[in-house]
Design a protein around this motif. Structure first.
Motif, mmCIF file in Angstrom:
data_model
loop_
_atom_site.group_PDB
_atom_site.id
_atom_site.type_symbol
_atom_site.label_atom_id
_atom_site.label_comp_id
_atom_site.label_asym_id
_atom_site.label_seq_id
_atom_site.Cartn_x
_atom_site.Cartn_y
_atom_site.Cartn_z
ATOM 1 N N MET A 140 15.278 -2.496 -0.299
ATOM 2 C CA MET A 140 14.214 -2.770 0.678
ATOM 3 C C MET A 140 12.859 -3.028 0.014
ATOM 4 S SD MET A 140 15.210 0.212 3.407
ATOM 5 C CE MET A 140 13.940 -0.200 4.580
ATOM 6 N N GLN A 141 12.871 -3.475 -1.248
ATOM 7 C CA GLN A 141 11.625 -3.656 -1.983
ATOM 8 C C GLN A 141 10.651 -4.603 -1.279
ATOM 9 O OE1 GLN A 141 14.675 -3.663 -3.276
ATOM 10 N NE2 GLN A 141 14.732 -2.706 -5.288
ATOM 11 N N ASP A 142 11.178 -5.588 -0.534
ATOM 12 C CA ASP A 142 10.297 -6.551 0.137
ATOM 13 C C ASP A 142 9.506 -5.917 1.285
ATOM 14 O OD1 ASP A 142 12.770 -6.247 1.416
ATOM 15 O OD2 ASP A 142 12.592 -8.182 2.445
ATOM 16 N N LEU A 143 9.936 -4.745 1.780
ATOM 17 C CA LEU A 143 9.221 -4.072 2.869
ATOM 18 C C LEU A 143 8.165 -3.085 2.358
ATOM 19 C CD1 LEU A 143 12.152 -3.251 5.339
ATOM 20 C CD2 LEU A 143 10.528 -5.141 5.454
ATOM 21 N N PHE A 144 8.216 -2.773 1.057
ATOM 22 C CA PHE A 144 7.313 -1.776 0.471
ATOM 23 C C PHE A 144 6.620 -2.339 -0.771
ATOM 24 C CE2 PHE A 144 10.510 0.631 2.758
ATOM 25 C CZ PHE A 144 9.806 1.679 3.339
ATOM 26 N N PRO A 145 5.517 -3.096 -0.596
ATOM 27 C CA PRO A 145 4.832 -3.657 -1.757
ATOM 28 C C PRO A 145 4.185 -2.611 -2.675
ATOM 29 C CG PRO A 145 4.025 -4.662 0.279
ATOM 30 C CD PRO A 145 4.964 -3.573 0.665
ATOM 31 N N ASP A 146 3.755 -1.447 -2.120
ATOM 32 C CA ASP A 146 3.017 -0.504 -2.958
ATOM 33 C C ASP A 146 3.078 0.914 -2.389
ATOM 34 O OD1 ASP A 146 1.454 0.341 -5.044
ATOM 35 O OD2 ASP A 146 -0.364 -0.712 -4.426
ATOM 36 N N ILE A 147 3.093 1.892 -3.279
ATOM 37 C CA ILE A 147 3.022 3.314 -2.904
ATOM 38 C C ILE A 147 2.076 3.972 -3.894
ATOM 39 C CG2 ILE A 147 4.296 5.478 -2.619
ATOM 40 C CD1 ILE A 147 6.821 3.817 -2.160
ATOM 41 N N LYS A 148 1.108 4.747 -3.385
ATOM 42 C CA LYS A 148 0.104 5.343 -4.274
ATOM 43 C C LYS A 148 -0.182 6.797 -3.932
ATOM 44 C CE LYS A 148 -2.453 1.334 -5.658
ATOM 45 N NZ LYS A 148 -3.655 0.597 -5.702
ATOM 46 N N VAL A 149 -0.476 7.543 -4.979
ATOM 47 C CA VAL A 149 -1.061 8.875 -4.863
ATOM 48 C C VAL A 149 -2.411 8.731 -5.575
ATOM 49 C CG1 VAL A 149 -0.868 11.308 -5.460
ATOM 50 C CG2 VAL A 149 1.204 9.995 -4.946
ATOM 51 N N PRO A 150 -3.507 8.467 -4.808
ATOM 52 C CA PRO A 150 -4.806 8.217 -5.453
ATOM 53 C C PRO A 150 -5.254 9.388 -6.327
ATOM 54 C CG PRO A 150 -4.880 7.601 -3.145
ATOM 55 C CD PRO A 150 -3.588 8.339 -3.360
#
Length: 173
Positions: free
Chosen positions: A33-43
């Motif tokens: 499902m990579q196309d549905l999740f461009p980015d994930i961050k823990v600032p």
């Protein structure tokens, strides 16, 4: 499809932010499902902590207990995130996830955009938007991180400093 993605905030158990990020990334990869999740961050931020005489540089979470996810909201993507171990839910009323607005994303420093300005301190600029539209002033200060500048405008025979956003001015050549 990634252009439809918006930033959402997920609440996690405190101290589990990086684990949750890794678990979500693994679930995304397993399901293709990579196309549905461009980015994930823990600032994170780097700060200097003083303990008596000693100073040490540490990296700490800006928002403990939260993970920021840029995703296309579908039933399947919602399910993957919601059922990840350590996730207590999306931030929003009830169980309905609410995406962050563009201004929230910018002010929270979740996404950084390269900003280029074609003026510098001391340059004349024309104000193109707002109540002072068409006034001309001199740039006194530029803040790249806030994307604002202070312009000195002559009004009623007095110099008045005005804070404006970059898009509200244009350089005079």
């Amino acid at each position: 499809m990634a252009k439809d993605a918006k930033w959402y905030v997920v609440h996690t158990y405190s101290g589990y932010e990086n684990k949750v990020k890794a678990n979500i990334e693994k679930a995304i990869e397993n399901r293709g499902m990579q196309d549905l999740f461009p980015d994930i961050k823990v600032p994170m931020e780097t700060v200097v902590e003083k303990n008596g005489e000693t100073e040490k540089v540490v990296t700490r979470k800006i928002y403990p207990g939260y993970v920021f996810i840029k995703m296309v909201m579908t039933d399947e993507s919602w399910y993957v995130v919601r059922n990840t171990r350590g996730v207590t839910g999306f931030v929003g009323p009830g169980s309905k996830p609410v995406p962050l607005s563009e201004s929230e994303v910018a002010s929270m420093g979740v996404e950084s955009h390269e900003v280029s300005v074609d003026f510098e301190v001391g340059d004349n600029v024309r104000i193109t938007d707002g109540p002072l539209e068409s006034f001309i002033g001199i740039v006194e200060e530029i803040s790249l991180e806030k994307q604002k500048l202070r312009v000195c405008v002559s009004m009623f025979g007095r110099d008045t400093p005005v804070e404006l956003e970059f898009h509200q001015v244009e350089a005079l050549s």
